[in-house]
Design an enzyme around this catalytic site. Structure first.
Site, PDB file in Angstrom:
ATOM      1  N   HIS A  98       0.853  -1.192   0.000  1.00  0.00           N
ATOM      2  CA  HIS A  98       0.000   0.000   0.000  1.00  0.00           C
ATOM      3  C   HIS A  98       0.889   1.243   0.000  1.00  0.00           C
ATOM      4  CE1 HIS A  98      -2.868   3.031   1.214  1.00  0.00           C
ATOM      5  NE2 HIS A  98      -3.816   2.201   0.838  1.00  0.00           N
ATOM      6  N   GLU A 174      -3.977   2.076  -7.329  1.00  0.00           N
ATOM      7  CA  GLU A 174      -4.400   3.149  -6.433  1.00  0.00           C
ATOM      8  C   GLU A 174      -3.497   4.353  -6.667  1.00  0.00           C
ATOM      9  OE1 GLU A 174      -6.616   1.814  -2.672  1.00  0.00           O
ATOM     10  OE2 GLU A 174      -4.500   1.676  -2.244  1.00  0.00           O
TER      11      GLU A 174
HETATM   12  P1  PGA Z   1      -9.654   5.944   0.359  1.00  0.00           P
HETATM   13  O1  PGA Z   1      -8.458   4.905   0.608  1.00  0.00           O
HETATM   14  O2  PGA Z   1     -10.814   5.167  -0.168  1.00  0.00           O
HETATM   15  O3  PGA Z   1      -9.911   6.555   1.684  1.00  0.00           O
HETATM   16  O4  PGA Z   1      -9.152   6.942  -0.654  1.00  0.00           O
HETATM   17  C1  PGA Z   1      -8.239   3.844  -0.274  1.00  0.00           C
HETATM   18  C2  PGA Z   1      -7.014   3.087   0.143  1.00  0.00           C
HETATM   19  O5  PGA Z   1      -6.034   3.697   0.602  1.00  0.00           O
HETATM   20  O6  PGA Z   1      -6.960   1.855   0.015  1.00  0.00           O
END
Ligand code: PGA
Length: 254
Positions: A98, A174
């Site tokens: 992440h 992401e």
């Molecule tokens: P968020 O986070 O939906 O709050 O933007 C997503 C993540 O970091 O997995």
């Protein structure tokens, strides 16, 4: 209608008591959401809450995942949690790489690959997160960054890394600039990115069960547009997953 996998990434926002309260209070509704259309719901609480939540959702459609694991299987690594221990208690999924861990814990692609290997050896589905920063996005560098983040994995696959065929391997795109900011990547950008990821991975490992998912500021409103993207098979949800009604909106919308 298409079924999706929804990952609730609670990060460090719920204590064990908060997690148990959420799970117990929304137990029936969560099961209904998961059964509906064969959706998969995977809650990823803090390490301390995993065991309690596994007991609450005992072998049901709601699965429990971890937010991280050690790059080592066992040994003198103070403070680490092995993929083996996750397996032992029944954890089926684990997020790795992440962007918050890359940023605050200086995690490297090499360490993330080691975690990937440990997890897949144990038949735990990894959710490998990749994504570029705002600056990289603005400089039109997205695909180069994704290429570098996937590079070691691709090299290992070429050299014969075995991944269990039936195990779902999630690649979560992401964009760092979309996480917790309220900004979502547009569909044109997402289409380009997911096509790139799919082609790169399938080229070297066609028989692996790749699942492409998106994460970053997903809510009950913007999910409609995200669900128009054919290549997306799931969503990694941070902030919105802390509020059951918002999570329900995201899952319910078809
Ligand atoms: P968020 O986070 O939906 O709050 O933007 C997503 C993540 O970091 O997995």
């Amino acid at each position: 209608m298409k079924s999706y996998t929804y990952f609730a990434n609670w990060k460090m926002n719920f204590s064990t008591q908060d997690s148990i309260n959420f799970a117990k209070f929304n137990h029936e509704d969560l099961l209904k959401l998961a059964k509906n259309l064969n959706n998969e719901i995977v809650i990823c609480p803090s390490f301390l809450s995993i065991y309690s939540l596994l007991k609450i959702f005992d072998s049901s459609e709601v699965k429990i995942g971890a937010q991280n694991c050690s790059r080592f299987m066992e040994g003198n690594f103070t403070g680490e949690v092995s993929a083996k221990y996750l397996k032992e208690i029944g954890c089926s999924h684990c997020i790795i790489g992440h962007s918050e861990r890359r940023k605050y814990n200086n995690e490297t692609d090499t360490e993330i690959l080691e975690k990937f290997i440990n997890l897949t050896k144990l038949n735990i589905s990894p959710i490998l997160c990749i994504g570029e920063t705002l600056e990289e996005y603005k400089n039109n560098n997205t695909l180069n960054i994704l290429k570098s983040q996937l590079n070691l994995l691709i090299e290992c696959l070429i050299s014969g890394l075995e991944v269990p065929k039936r195990l779902s391997i999630y690649i979560a795109y992401e964009p760092v600039w979309a996480i917790g900011t309220g900004i979502v990547a547009n569909n044109e950008h997402l289409n380009k990115v997911f096509t790139y990821i799919k082609n790169s991975l399938q080229k070297v490992a066609l028989d692996v069960n790749w699942k492409l998912i998106y994460g970053g500021s997903i809510n009950g409103e913007n999910i409609k547009s995200l669900k128009k993207l054919n290549l997306i098979e799931g969503f990694l949800i941070g902030g919105s997953s802390l509020h059951f009604q918002e999570l329900k909106k995201i899952v319910d919308l078809d």
